[in-house]
Design a protein around this motif. Structure first.
Motif, mmCIF file in Angstrom:
data_model
loop_
_atom_site.group_PDB
_atom_site.id
_atom_site.type_symbol
_atom_site.label_atom_id
_atom_site.label_comp_id
_atom_site.label_asym_id
_atom_site.label_seq_id
_atom_site.Cartn_x
_atom_site.Cartn_y
_atom_site.Cartn_z
ATOM 1 N N PHE A 138 85.520 57.203 18.558
ATOM 2 C CA PHE A 138 86.442 57.145 19.688
ATOM 3 C C PHE A 138 86.166 58.239 20.717
ATOM 4 C CE2 PHE A 138 90.421 58.810 21.577
ATOM 5 C CZ PHE A 138 90.776 57.726 22.348
ATOM 6 N N GLY A 139 85.863 59.446 20.241
ATOM 7 C CA GLY A 139 85.700 60.573 21.157
ATOM 8 C C GLY A 139 84.738 61.602 20.603
ATOM 9 N N THR A 140 84.536 62.663 21.375
ATOM 10 C CA THR A 140 83.557 63.690 21.028
ATOM 11 C C THR A 140 84.175 65.074 21.134
ATOM 12 O OG1 THR A 140 82.788 63.966 23.312
ATOM 13 C CG2 THR A 140 81.707 62.255 21.985
ATOM 14 N N LYS A 141 83.429 66.073 20.638
ATOM 15 C CA LYS A 141 83.864 67.467 20.745
ATOM 16 C C LYS A 141 82.661 68.367 20.898
ATOM 17 C CE LYS A 141 84.061 70.634 17.971
ATOM 18 N NZ LYS A 141 84.174 71.681 16.923
ATOM 19 N N GLU A 142 82.788 69.354 21.806
ATOM 20 C CA GLU A 142 81.761 70.384 21.921
ATOM 21 C C GLU A 142 82.442 71.736 22.112
ATOM 22 O OE1 GLU A 142 82.033 67.941 24.273
ATOM 23 O OE2 GLU A 142 82.723 69.067 26.011
ATOM 24 N N ARG A 143 81.938 72.769 21.430
ATOM 25 C CA ARG A 143 82.604 74.080 21.379
ATOM 26 C C ARG A 143 81.782 75.148 22.083
ATOM 27 N NH1 ARG A 143 81.329 78.125 17.697
ATOM 28 N NH2 ARG A 143 82.868 79.805 17.482
ATOM 29 N N SER A 144 82.428 75.828 23.044
ATOM 30 C CA SER A 144 81.907 77.056 23.644
ATOM 31 C C SER A 144 82.742 78.220 23.122
ATOM 32 C CB SER A 144 82.015 77.001 25.168
ATOM 33 O OG SER A 144 81.511 75.795 25.682
ATOM 34 N N LEU A 145 82.312 79.460 23.413
ATOM 35 C CA LEU A 145 83.031 80.622 22.896
ATOM 36 C C LEU A 145 83.196 81.674 23.987
ATOM 37 C CD1 LEU A 145 84.330 81.920 20.395
ATOM 38 C CD2 LEU A 145 82.092 82.917 19.853
ATOM 39 N N ILE A 146 84.438 82.126 24.145
ATOM 40 C CA ILE A 146 84.780 83.175 25.101
ATOM 41 C C ILE A 146 85.107 84.441 24.319
ATOM 42 C CG2 ILE A 146 86.441 83.901 26.866
ATOM 43 C CD1 ILE A 146 86.788 80.843 27.470
ATOM 44 N N LEU A 147 84.382 85.513 24.623
ATOM 45 C CA LEU A 147 84.521 86.761 23.870
ATOM 46 C C LEU A 147 85.311 87.830 24.608
ATOM 47 C CD1 LEU A 147 80.834 86.775 22.665
ATOM 48 C CD2 LEU A 147 82.822 86.312 21.231
ATOM 49 N N GLU A 148 85.377 87.729 25.926
ATOM 50 C CA GLU A 148 86.121 88.731 26.694
ATOM 51 C C GLU A 148 86.575 88.132 28.016
ATOM 52 O OE1 GLU A 148 82.826 91.343 28.973
ATOM 53 O OE2 GLU A 148 82.743 91.535 26.790
ATOM 54 N N ALA A 149 87.473 88.845 28.689
ATOM 55 C CA ALA A 149 88.079 88.352 29.925
ATOM 56 C C ALA A 149 87.156 88.595 31.111
ATOM 57 C CB ALA A 149 89.432 89.009 30.149
ATOM 58 N N ASN A 150 86.046 87.904 31.125
ATOM 59 C CA ASN A 150 85.081 87.965 32.211
ATOM 60 C C ASN A 150 85.244 86.694 33.045
ATOM 61 O OD1 ASN A 150 82.509 87.405 33.629
ATOM 62 N ND2 ASN A 150 81.764 89.238 32.573
ATOM 63 N N ALA A 151 85.722 86.853 34.271
ATOM 64 C CA ALA A 151 86.053 85.688 35.088
ATOM 65 C C ALA A 151 84.837 84.802 35.347
ATOM 66 C CB ALA A 151 86.680 86.133 36.402
ATOM 67 N N ASN A 152 83.686 85.408 35.621
ATOM 68 C CA ASN A 152 82.484 84.613 35.895
ATOM 69 C C ASN A 152 82.048 83.834 34.661
ATOM 70 O OD1 ASN A 152 82.304 85.491 38.561
ATOM 71 N ND2 ASN A 152 80.980 87.230 38.040
ATOM 72 N N GLY A 153 82.075 84.502 33.508
ATOM 73 C CA GLY A 153 81.687 83.832 32.279
ATOM 74 C C GLY A 153 82.617 82.680 31.932
ATOM 75 N N ILE A 154 83.912 82.911 32.062
ATOM 76 C CA ILE A 154 84.889 81.869 31.732
ATOM 77 C C ILE A 154 84.750 80.687 32.691
ATOM 78 C CG2 ILE A 154 87.356 81.331 31.604
ATOM 79 C CD1 ILE A 154 87.749 84.246 30.618
ATOM 80 N N ALA A 155 84.523 80.964 33.963
ATOM 81 C CA ALA A 155 84.321 79.884 34.927
ATOM 82 C C ALA A 155 83.100 79.049 34.556
ATOM 83 C CB ALA A 155 84.167 80.462 36.332
ATOM 84 N N ALA A 156 82.037 79.711 34.103
ATOM 85 C CA ALA A 156 80.822 78.993 33.713
ATOM 86 C C ALA A 156 81.069 78.119 32.486
ATOM 87 C CB ALA A 156 79.699 79.989 33.446
ATOM 88 N N VAL A 157 81.802 78.635 31.522
ATOM 89 C CA VAL A 157 82.124 77.870 30.314
ATOM 90 C C VAL A 157 82.894 76.601 30.669
ATOM 91 C CG1 VAL A 157 83.688 77.863 28.325
ATOM 92 C CG2 VAL A 157 82.022 79.694 28.575
ATOM 93 N N VAL A 158 83.933 76.753 31.466
ATOM 94 C CA VAL A 158 84.783 75.600 31.783
ATOM 95 C C VAL A 158 84.022 74.577 32.629
ATOM 96 C CG1 VAL A 158 86.959 74.853 32.829
ATOM 97 C CG2 VAL A 158 86.869 77.015 31.564
ATOM 98 N N ALA A 159 83.223 75.064 33.571
ATOM 99 C CA ALA A 159 82.434 74.133 34.387
ATOM 100 C C ALA A 159 81.473 73.323 33.525
ATOM 101 C CB ALA A 159 81.669 74.907 35.454
ATOM 102 N N GLN A 160 80.802 73.998 32.586
ATOM 103 C CA GLN A 160 79.877 73.289 31.700
ATOM 104 C C GLN A 160 80.625 72.279 30.828
ATOM 105 O OE1 GLN A 160 78.150 75.375 28.295
ATOM 106 N NE2 GLN A 160 76.126 74.551 28.806
ATOM 107 N N GLN A 161 81.761 72.686 30.286
ATOM 108 C CA GLN A 161 82.544 71.788 29.437
ATOM 109 C C GLN A 161 82.958 70.523 30.188
ATOM 110 O OE1 GLN A 161 83.866 71.657 26.275
ATOM 111 N NE2 GLN A 161 82.938 73.510 25.430
ATOM 112 N N PHE A 162 83.415 70.670 31.419
ATOM 113 C CA PHE A 162 83.889 69.506 32.161
ATOM 114 C C PHE A 162 82.731 68.648 32.684
ATOM 115 C CE2 PHE A 162 88.000 71.430 31.774
ATOM 116 C CZ PHE A 162 88.892 70.372 31.882
ATOM 117 N N ASP A 163 81.585 69.247 32.937
ATOM 118 C CA ASP A 163 80.404 68.437 33.267
ATOM 119 C C ASP A 163 80.054 67.513 32.108
ATOM 120 O OD1 ASP A 163 80.098 69.463 35.799
ATOM 121 O OD2 ASP A 163 78.529 70.907 35.243
#
Length: 297
Positions: A138-163
């Protein structure tokens, strides 16, 4: 389509939780060790994956692993490709247990940069999604990991996830977007606040025919993801246990009334290969009940 429509309705509206049975690669020996199967008990990857499939099969066939409390189950690719009692795993989950099957599609994490670990490239994703459809996923899952409150890193993670979510949706599957925040991060609360904002921005950009499930670390600030849970493009917000014990994870989850569980380690806590079937079913039933109760609190 009738099957997927029924599964979508179940995922969006029914009570229960998603079981994460998708340990792979480096996490498989840890999962087996928790179950009482040590590296000395098997030799090579083939034997290791056979042992973990036996463990997962025992969980799936347990008395209380049914639609009454379990909404869905996330599978590793090898599990999807394997049979249980002579029937393909995803087919058995839905037809015999009433549980919606999902597939872990990521190939692990890239090296840390900007306080995060992005997903490794997935050049064969289209072929895997085609196979998943053929197998009744029915669906899929993919996991990224955020280790600290780095705005650039978090933005990159979310952009990749939604792509990737858009690619999955284009294949006719429902993506579980999982940007995990490490529970031991010194800046966990700050990272989660940044993450919540990035998620909302990307949800607002999704077309009306793309729905997602969000899988997130239980937030330090209870209710942080309530706005996301109410978004029209979100079927469900589910929580990962992230290394918390079953009791701690359930206590924290119970304070987040718009999240349900998608636990892995916490689901299998206390289970042992040495248990009789009666002992195993009793222990798993207790975990299932705790996780279900926290999910409907």
């Amino acid at each position: 389509m009738a099957q997927k429509d029924a599964q979508r309705t179940r995922m969006a509206t029914a009570s229960g939780f998603i079981a994460a049975l998708d340990q792979s690669g480096g996490s498989t020996p840890k999962a087996l060790a928790q179950y009482g199967v040590e590296p000395a008990d098997y030799s090579g990857d083939t034997a290791m994956y056979a042992a973990v499939h036996a463990m997962r099969s025992r969980i799936i066939l347990a008395d209380d692993f049914t639609a009454e409390k379990v909404l869905g189950a996330i599978l590793f690719e090898r599990t999807m490709d394997s049979d249980i009692n002579g029937k393909p795993t995803a087919q058995l989950l839905w037809e015999d247990r009433g549980v919606v099957p999902f597939l872990k599609i990521d190939k692990g994490l890239a090296d840390e940069a900007d306080g995060v670990q992005l997903l490794k490239p997935m050049p064969e994703l289209d072929a895997l999604l085609e196979k998943a459809n053929e197998k009744g996923i029915f669906g899929t899952k993919e996991r990224s990991l955020i280790l600290e409150a780095n705005a650039n890193g978090i933005a990159a993670v979310v952009a990749q996830q939604f792509d990737i979510a858009r690619q999955v949706a284009a294949a006719g599957l429902v993506p579980i977007v999982e940007p995990e925040v490490h529970i031991d991060s010194a800046t966990k609360a700050e990272a989660e606040t940044i993450l919540a904002g990035e998620i909302m921005n990307h949800l607002n950009d999704l077309p009306g025919d793309v729905d997602v499930i969000l899988k997130l670390t239980i937030p330090t600030k209870a209710g942080l993801y309530d706005e996301a849970a109410d978004h029209p493009r979100v079927l469900r917000v589910v929580a990962l246990s992230g290394g918390y014990s079953t009791d701690v994870a359930c206590d924290l989850l119970a304070g987040n009334h718009k999240m349900i569980a998608s636990f892995s380690r916490a689901l299998a806590e206390g289970l042992s290969v040495k248990m009789s079937d009666e002992e195993f079913n009793t222990a798993l039933s207790a975990n299932i009940s705790k996780i279900y109760n926290a999910s409907v609190a």
